[in-house]
Design an enzyme around this catalytic site. Structure first.
Site, PDB file in Angstrom:
ATOM      1  N   GLU A   1      42.506  40.569  31.925  1.00 38.51           N
ATOM      2  CA  GLU A   1      42.903  40.998  33.269  1.00 38.51           C
ATOM      3  C   GLU A   1      44.000  42.050  33.242  1.00 38.51           C
ATOM      4  O   GLU A   1      44.114  42.866  34.145  1.00 38.51           O
ATOM      5  CB  GLU A   1      43.369  39.795  34.097  1.00 38.51           C
ATOM      6  CG  GLU A   1      42.229  38.931  34.579  1.00 38.51           C
ATOM      7  CD  GLU A   1      41.204  39.735  35.359  1.00 38.51           C
ATOM      8  OE1 GLU A   1      41.612  40.433  36.303  1.00 38.51           O
ATOM      9  OE2 GLU A   1      40.014  39.698  35.011  1.00 38.51           O
TER      10      GLU A   1
ATOM     11  N   GLU B   1      47.897  46.495  34.023  1.00 40.86           N
ATOM     12  CA  GLU B   1      48.873  45.901  34.948  1.00 40.86           C
ATOM     13  C   GLU B   1      49.393  44.598  34.352  1.00 40.86           C
ATOM     14  O   GLU B   1      48.666  43.611  34.275  1.00 40.86           O
ATOM     15  CB  GLU B   1      48.204  45.665  36.306  1.00 40.86           C
ATOM     16  CG  GLU B   1      47.794  46.956  37.000  1.00 40.86           C
ATOM     17  CD  GLU B   1      46.862  46.718  38.175  1.00 40.86           C
ATOM     18  OE1 GLU B   1      47.306  46.124  39.182  1.00 40.86           O
ATOM     19  OE2 GLU B   1      45.689  47.107  38.093  1.00 40.86           O
TER      20      GLU B   1
ATOM     21  N   GLU C   1      34.040  49.389  42.221  1.00 40.59           N
ATOM     22  CA  GLU C   1      34.715  49.046  40.970  1.00 40.59           C
ATOM     23  C   GLU C   1      33.683  48.962  39.868  1.00 40.59           C
ATOM     24  O   GLU C   1      32.595  48.427  40.082  1.00 40.59           O
ATOM     25  CB  GLU C   1      35.350  47.638  41.031  1.00 40.59           C
ATOM     26  CG  GLU C   1      36.528  47.468  41.924  1.00 40.59           C
ATOM     27  CD  GLU C   1      37.036  46.010  41.904  1.00 40.59           C
ATOM     28  OE1 GLU C   1      36.612  45.217  41.035  1.00 40.59           O
ATOM     29  OE2 GLU C   1      37.839  45.681  42.784  1.00 40.59           O
TER      30      GLU C   1
ATOM     31  N   LYS D   1      49.254  40.881  36.209  1.00 43.15           N
ATOM     32  CA  LYS D   1      48.048  40.239  36.740  1.00 43.15           C
ATOM     33  C   LYS D   1      47.897  38.881  36.071  1.00 43.15           C
ATOM     34  O   LYS D   1      48.033  38.749  34.862  1.00 43.15           O
ATOM     35  CB  LYS D   1      46.821  41.103  36.471  1.00 43.15           C
ATOM     36  CG  LYS D   1      46.762  42.318  37.374  1.00 43.15           C
ATOM     37  CD  LYS D   1      45.451  43.034  37.254  1.00 43.15           C
ATOM     38  CE  LYS D   1      44.354  42.316  38.020  1.00 43.15           C
ATOM     39  NZ  LYS D   1      43.087  43.066  37.941  1.00 43.15           N
TER      40      LYS D   1
END
Ligand SMILES: *[C@@H]1O[C@H](CO)[C@@H](O)[C@H](O)[C@H]1NC(C)=O
Length: 434
Positions: free
Chosen positions: A315, A306, A253, A309
């Protein structure tokens, strides 16, 4: 969005073969896995995805897609994977139904277990990796490697990079035995480096691959021009100290959020600068100062914003794409079927030059940066065709434009901390051709 898409098609695609993305699914507005597989295959140059589970729907969707998938056994499965019989059952139910139609590259055992796991998970990690590897072999599967991804909390020190070391308690009991296993099975050591987490307002250019003074390592006399290379070399030094310099490193990541809670670290332009430069940086087997010519299989975090999250706004804003597949910014990963061929030398119509108010110090920094990035600076060295007139502005003009041309002529490659501007007037002079 129409105008964003229109911009995309004029941007030249960089050769970013083999780039991967983390495909998280914590959103209530995300497309189906089938739509995602189709999008990645037809509209992007992304060749690998990594998921945080072994969801059947996703594995099914990527069958015969040509895109490889890395799956994750959740931390809670470590106990199951330590036992040969239950590990085989795990392989039979989670992997076998999709293998080999879906190209599964790696199974990651847990997620940042050494950072977040309890002591029994940490103790069980390497045994679970070994047992899972044997279970795969016992089931006749020999083309899936087993590894696990680490946060950089495993590091005791990472500055300067040559002195990088692992936390001693982990080095001996866990990382040494893990690296031994990875070497035996030719699997990569996977880390999740996030230059973003070192943001302090002053080091932004170093983090975002923009011209900067760099980080000097007095032990190797190497000046690092970006934090990504510095972190990778710190990990390499730590592995070397344990005797495992030869084991490949993969990046599980890395990324940069495009929005956060009023903190100036996050912006579309910063996220684009980090990811687009990283992708260009990794597209050639340039390696790092301590690992010349090595390539690093890399998964950008993340494919989508997203919306479910938890935690701070950042985030929910790590994505390269919105849930409707429109890009949050141009990262260089979109495929363009009508790519206009690069204009032949001498037939270019855009150049990158210093702004009128750029200081000599800033321009000198730009020269130092460009010439450390593999751009051919011979023309502005003594005897070169562009050495005269020998003043900083003229030399910087050559260097900055060379960098811009070499990196695909993206507008974001002609920024240089706001000291550069694109022009349609050819700055060539005498025998010095731009
Ligand atoms: C890296 O590649 C270059 C160009 O192919 C070569 O000259 C150099 O020797 C290589 N360095 C290492 C350490 O392999």
């Amino acid at each position: 969005m129409a105008c964003v898409w229109a911009l995309m098609v004029v941007v030249q695609v960089v050769a970013a073969q083999g780039m991967g993305v983390n495909y998280g699914t914590l959103g209530d507005n995300l497309p189906t896995a089938g739509e995602v597989a189709n999008f990645l295959k037809t509209k992007t140059t992304i060749e690998r995805v990594k998921i945080y589970d072994v969801k059947a729907e996703v594995l099914q969707a990527f069958a015969k897609s040509g895109i490889s998938v890395t799956v994750t056994a959740p931390n809670g499965d470590i106990g199951v994977l330590r036992n040969m019989e239950t590990a085989r059952q795990w392989v039979v139910s989670n992997i076998k139904p999709f293998h080999p139609e879906t190209k599964i590259n790696y199974i990651l055992v847990g997620s940042e277990v050494l950072h977040w796991g309890d002591s029994s998970m940490i103790r069980g990690l390497v045994p679970a990796m070994r047992t899972l590897h044997s279970a795969l072999e016992a089931e006749g599967i020999t083309d899936i490697k087993v590894t696990t991804a680490h946060s950089l909390a495993i590091m005791r020190a990472s500055i300067p990079p040559s002195q990088g070391s692992f936390r001693p308690a982990l080095a001996k009991r866990v990382l040494g035995p893990m690296l031994k296993f990875l070497r035996e099975t030719r699997a990569p050591f996977m880390v999740n480096p996030y230059p973003y987490f070192s943001y302090n307002g002053k080091n932004v250019n170093f983090l975002l691959f923009r011209p900067n003074r760099g980080l000097y390592d007095k032990y190797t006399k190497i000046t690092y021009t970006n934090q990504f290379d510095a972190l990778m070399d710190a990990v390499h030094s730590a592995m070397k100290a344990l005797g495992f310099a030869d084991v490949a490193i993969a990046v599980g990541e890395t990324g940069w959020p495009s929005l956060c809670d009023g903190w100036d670290a996050c912006s579309v332009s910063n996220a684009q600068s980090y990811n687009a430069h990283l992708i260009t940086h990794l597209a050639t087997p340039k390696g790092t100062p301590l690992m010349p010519n090595r390539t690093f299989e890399t998964y950008i975090f993340a494919l989508f914003n997203e919306n479910q999250k938890p935690g701070p706004i950042a985030e929910r804003n790590w994505g390269l794409f919105h849930p409707d597949f429109s890009p949050v910014y141009d990262s260089g990963l979109l495929r363009n079927p009508q790519v206009t061929p690069a204009p032949a030398p001498g037939n270019r119509n855009k150049w990158c030059v210093p702004k009128a108010d750029a200081s000599d110090a800033a321009l000198q920094a730009n020269i130092n940066y460009v010439c450390s990035q593999g751009v051919d600076c011979k023309p502005i060295q003594p005897g070169g065709l562009c050495y005269a007139p020998n003043n900083v502005r003229a030399l910087a003009t050559y260097a900055m434009n060379a960098y811009y041309q070499a990196n695909g002529r993206h507008d974001f490659n002609c920024d240089f901390s706001h000291t550069a501007i694109i022009t349609t007037i050819d700055p060539s002079h005498d025998k010095c051709k731009f």
